[in-house]
Design an enzyme around this catalytic site. Structure first.
Site, PDB file in Angstrom:
ATOM      1  CE  LYS A  22      -1.834   1.448   4.094  1.00 19.84           C
ATOM      2  NZ  LYS A  22      -1.394   2.827   4.390  1.00 19.84           N
ATOM      3  CG  ASN A  23       2.155   2.781   3.574  1.00 16.10           C
ATOM      4  OD1 ASN A  23       1.015   3.121   3.264  1.00 16.10           O
ATOM      5  ND2 ASN A  23       2.514   2.571   4.832  1.00 16.10           N
ATOM      6  CB  CYS A 118      -5.217  10.702  12.315  1.00 13.13           C
ATOM      7  SG  CYS A 118      -3.565  10.060  12.395  1.00 13.13           S
ATOM      8  NE  ARG A 123       0.430  10.222  10.563  1.00 13.06           N
ATOM      9  CZ  ARG A 123      -0.019   9.329   9.692  1.00 13.06           C
ATOM     10  NH1 ARG A 123      -1.220   8.828   9.836  1.00 13.06           N
ATOM     11  NH2 ARG A 123       0.728   8.943   8.683  1.00 13.06           N
ATOM     12  CG  ASP A 311       2.944   1.365   9.572  1.00 11.13           C
ATOM     13  OD1 ASP A 311       2.543   2.181  10.419  1.00 11.13           O
ATOM     14  OD2 ASP A 311       3.230   1.692   8.396  1.00 11.13           O
ATOM     15  NE  ARG A 403      -7.819   4.451   5.536  1.00  8.46           N
ATOM     16  CZ  ARG A 403      -6.993   5.258   6.175  1.00  8.46           C
ATOM     17  NH1 ARG A 403      -7.122   5.454   7.443  1.00  8.46           N
ATOM     18  NH2 ARG A 403      -6.056   5.884   5.520  1.00  8.46           N
TER      19      ARG A 403
HETATM   20  N1  EPU Z   1       6.734  14.331  11.253  1.00  9.04           N
HETATM   21  C1  EPU Z   1       6.981  15.631  11.589  1.00  9.04           C
HETATM   22  N2  EPU Z   1       6.868  16.591  10.617  1.00  9.04           N
HETATM   23  C2  EPU Z   1       6.543  16.278   9.336  1.00  9.04           C
HETATM   24  C3  EPU Z   1       6.293  14.947   8.993  1.00  9.04           C
HETATM   25  C4  EPU Z   1       6.397  13.992   9.977  1.00  9.04           C
HETATM   26  O1  EPU Z   1       7.292  15.930  12.739  1.00  9.04           O
HETATM   27  O2  EPU Z   1       6.476  17.202   8.503  1.00  9.04           O
HETATM   28  C5  EPU Z   1       6.839  13.288  12.271  1.00  9.04           C
HETATM   29  C6  EPU Z   1       5.557  12.484  12.444  1.00  9.04           C
HETATM   30  O3  EPU Z   1       4.667  13.134  13.322  1.00  9.04           O
HETATM   31  C7  EPU Z   1       6.064  11.181  12.980  1.00  9.04           C
HETATM   32  C8  EPU Z   1       7.392  10.998  12.242  1.00  9.04           C
HETATM   33  O4  EPU Z   1       7.761  12.321  11.827  1.00  9.04           O
HETATM   34  O5  EPU Z   1       6.345  11.297  14.355  1.00  9.04           O
HETATM   35  C9  EPU Z   1       7.331  10.105  11.028  1.00  9.04           C
HETATM   36  O6  EPU Z   1       6.220  10.448  10.202  1.00  9.04           O
HETATM   37  P1  EPU Z   1       6.237  10.249   8.632  1.00  9.04           P
HETATM   38  O7  EPU Z   1       6.091  11.558   7.979  1.00  9.04           O
HETATM   39  O8  EPU Z   1       7.422   9.410   8.262  1.00  9.04           O
HETATM   40  O9  EPU Z   1       4.908   9.424   8.406  1.00  9.04           O
HETATM   41  P2  EPU Z   1       4.014   9.476   7.094  1.00  9.04           P
HETATM   42  O10 EPU Z   1       4.863   9.695   5.925  1.00  9.04           O
HETATM   43  O11 EPU Z   1       2.859  10.385   7.337  1.00  9.04           O
HETATM   44  C10 EPU Z   1       4.179   6.922   6.525  1.00  9.04           C
HETATM   45  C11 EPU Z   1       3.215   5.788   6.351  1.00  9.04           C
HETATM   46  C12 EPU Z   1       2.628   5.401   7.701  1.00  9.04           C
HETATM   47  C13 EPU Z   1       3.789   4.995   8.612  1.00  9.04           C
HETATM   48  C14 EPU Z   1       4.815   6.131   8.723  1.00  9.04           C
HETATM   49  C15 EPU Z   1       6.043   5.781   9.526  1.00  9.04           C
HETATM   50  C16 EPU Z   1       2.415   6.103   4.107  1.00  9.04           C
HETATM   51  C17 EPU Z   1       1.308   6.470   3.208  1.00  9.04           C
HETATM   52  N3  EPU Z   1       2.169   6.191   5.420  1.00  9.04           N
HETATM   53  O12 EPU Z   1       3.425   8.000   7.093  1.00  9.04           O
HETATM   54  O13 EPU Z   1       1.783   4.285   7.468  1.00  9.04           O
HETATM   55  O14 EPU Z   1       3.312   4.683   9.901  1.00  9.04           O
HETATM   56  O15 EPU Z   1       5.233   6.522   7.387  1.00  9.04           O
HETATM   57  O16 EPU Z   1       6.682   4.676   8.985  1.00  9.04           O
HETATM   58  O17 EPU Z   1       3.483   5.735   3.649  1.00  9.04           O
HETATM   59  C18 EPU Z   1       0.002   2.818   7.897  1.00  9.04           C
HETATM   60  O18 EPU Z   1       0.225   2.264   6.806  1.00  9.04           O
HETATM   61  O19 EPU Z   1      -0.783   2.322   8.746  1.00  9.04           O
HETATM   62  C19 EPU Z   1       0.666   4.079   8.223  1.00  9.04           C
HETATM   63  C20 EPU Z   1       0.204   4.902   9.174  1.00  9.04           C
END
Ligand code: EPU
Length: 437
Positions: A22-23, A118, A123, A311, A403
């Site tokens: 998915k990701n 969320c 986030r 995850d 999802r």
């Molecule tokens: N963060 C910040 N600032 C930002 C972005 C992120 O502080 O601008 C923080 C977040 O709050 C968190 C950490 O950095 O504490 C990592 O967040 P990240 O941005 O890496 O998460 P994401 O890109 O929103 C993806 C996956 C998530 C997975 C996370 C971590 C996708 C579509 N989603 O989210 O997947 O948990 O990386 O590996 O790739 C899931 O599939 O259930 C899921 C939530």
């Protein structure tokens, strides 16, 4: 709304073939926005999931023709003028933020609804925005929307490290913006997740010039335009890890097929420490927990890749609720991602939470109970627990699980689990909650 009804206690047996990730698929789909009109992106091994359908809906809104034939998705840009990702779609899936970078790079403007908090905690997207500003985009937040402009993005040095490590979709966004920016971009502290690496490989297939794929420093040499390409989506390491957890907790013997063991090193090591026997090939892993009534306790800390994936934290916590001693689970990505702990306690688990740590005192048995999935992975963790619990477990709010898992109940049934989908009678006021993934 649907629920899962599980009668626990059956060891899982047999083989299961893992779907595409998915990701990995979601940002790759968003990459279609980088193409000139008429060019096509073909993705193979795309999972059939609610989130994939949501991304397809968003892309249609943005002028992309999306066609599905089995696991193959063809994305063709028909109209390259729309720039708005509306609240109605973004609120159901946070990964919608991945359209920000490519829209800005290719169309010179993006209006993307600001994703809110969320169920797994706060986030923010500050790193995405700071990174785009480094590429000389002009950014503002107005009326709940991120407004980005930058008809002439220029390369720069972007630092993506935050309090909780790098950012996965932030790295995706900066990469997709930088490939069409003028000059050279250096991305420091880039996320190294396999899904990010795959996006970078896809972009190179489309004519981009990205060096350092898989490292913390990515170097992007901007190009004038990209062209169509074809790519197969890698297997979903989180779906694979979820089936492994289900096999482990039930004392089962399951061969997980179409999996890249190299993406799951820390997960396999954790299972070994729990006492599970593993036979790992390049594309299969046999998870043999026959005779393992209770796992050994282990300490787990979720970390950015190659660390233990957040995850899979809930699914592995489920195993530890029945371990032979005390385990400590620390969440370093989302400190509040513990809603499943309270639900597991309803099944008899003994879990004490202290800030971003959960201390789990293994018990001899779990007992079935009605429990609520609050997000995708918490829901998967509850299903794993239900498979081992005595009696009947009902997991409510299965739409969260749908999802990210394609027909999880059918696939677990094919391995001998007693699980079925049924209708949940919802109170009139309840409606699907906000997105997580
Ligand atoms: N963060 C910040 N600032 C930002 C972005 C992120 O502080 O601008 C923080 C977040 O709050 C968190 C950490 O950095 O504490 C990592 O967040 P990240 O941005 O890496 O998460 P994401 O890109 O929103 C993806 C996956 C998530 C997975 C996370 C971590 C996708 C579509 N989603 O989210 O997947 O948990 O990386 O590996 O790739 C899931 O599939 O259930 C899921 C939530």
């Amino acid at each position: 709304m649907d629920k899962f009804v599980i009668h626990g206690g059956r060891p899982l047996k047999g083989a299961i073939r893992i779907h595409g990730s998915k990701n990995a698929a979601l940002p790759m789909m968003a990459a279609s926005l980088l193409l000139p009109r008429g060019e096509r992106l073909v993705l193979r091994n795309v999972p059939d999931l609610a989130d994939v359908r949501t991304m397809a809906k968003l892309l249609v809104e943005l002028g992309v023709h999306v066609e599905r034939g089995g696991a193959r998705l063809t994305l063709t840009v028909e109209d390259d003028r729309p720039v708005r990702a509306p609240y109605e779609i973004v609120k159901t899936m946070r990964a919608s933020i991945c359209v920000l970078g490519p829209l800005l790079a290719r169309r010179g403007e993006a209006q993307v609804s600001f994703p809110g908090g969320c169920a797994i905690g706060s986030r923010p997207v500050d790193l995405h925005l700071k990174g785009l500003a480094r590429l000389h985009a002009r950014l503002a937040v107005r009326n709940g929307y991120i407004l980005a402009r930058g008809a002439k993005l220029r390369g720069g040095t972007v630092y993506l490290g935050g309090t909780f490590g790098s950012t996965v979709t932030g790295t995706d966004n900066i990469l997709m913006a930088a490939v069409l920016a003028k000059g050279r971009t250096v991305i420091e502290h880039a996320a190294q997740e396999p899904e990010v690496q795959e996006l970078a490989h896809l972009l190179n297939h489309m004519g981009a010039r990205i060096d350092g794929i898989g490292n913390h420093r990515l170097i992007v040499h901007g190009v004038e335009r990209l062209h169509g390409a074809e790519k197969t989506v890698i297997p979903d390491r989180i779906e694979a890890g979820t089936f492994m957890a289900a096999a482990a907790i039930t004392g089962g013997d399951v061969t997980v097929e179409n999996v890249r063991a190299e993406d799951l090193t820390v997960v396999l090591e954790t299972l070994r420490q729990m006492g599970v026997r593993l036979e790992a090939g390049t594309y299969t892993v046999r998870v043999n927990a026959k005779g393992l009534r209770r796992a050994e306790p282990v300490d787990i800390t979720s970390l950015p890749y190659p660390g233990f994936p957040t995850d899979l934290q809930a699914q592995f916590m489920a195993i530890l609720t029945r371990a032979k001693g005390i385990s400590v689970v620390t969440e370093r990505i989302y400190p509040d991602r513990f809603t499943h702990a309270a639900e597991l306690s309803r099944m008899g688990a003994e879990i004490r939470k202290q800030e971003s740590t959960a201390i789990i005192h293994g018990v001899a048995k779990l007992s079935g109970a009605p429990v609520m999935a609050s997000d995708l992975r918490a829901g998967a963790g509850l299903v794993v627990a239900g498979l081992a619990a005595r009696g009947r477990t009902e997991v409510l709010r299965v739409y969260h699980i749908d999802r990210g898992y394609d027909r999880l109940e059918e696939r677990l049934s094919s391995l001998g689990a007693n699980i079925r989908r049924a209708k949940e009678i919802a109170p009139a006021s309840s409606s699907p909650a906000a997105a997580t993934a």
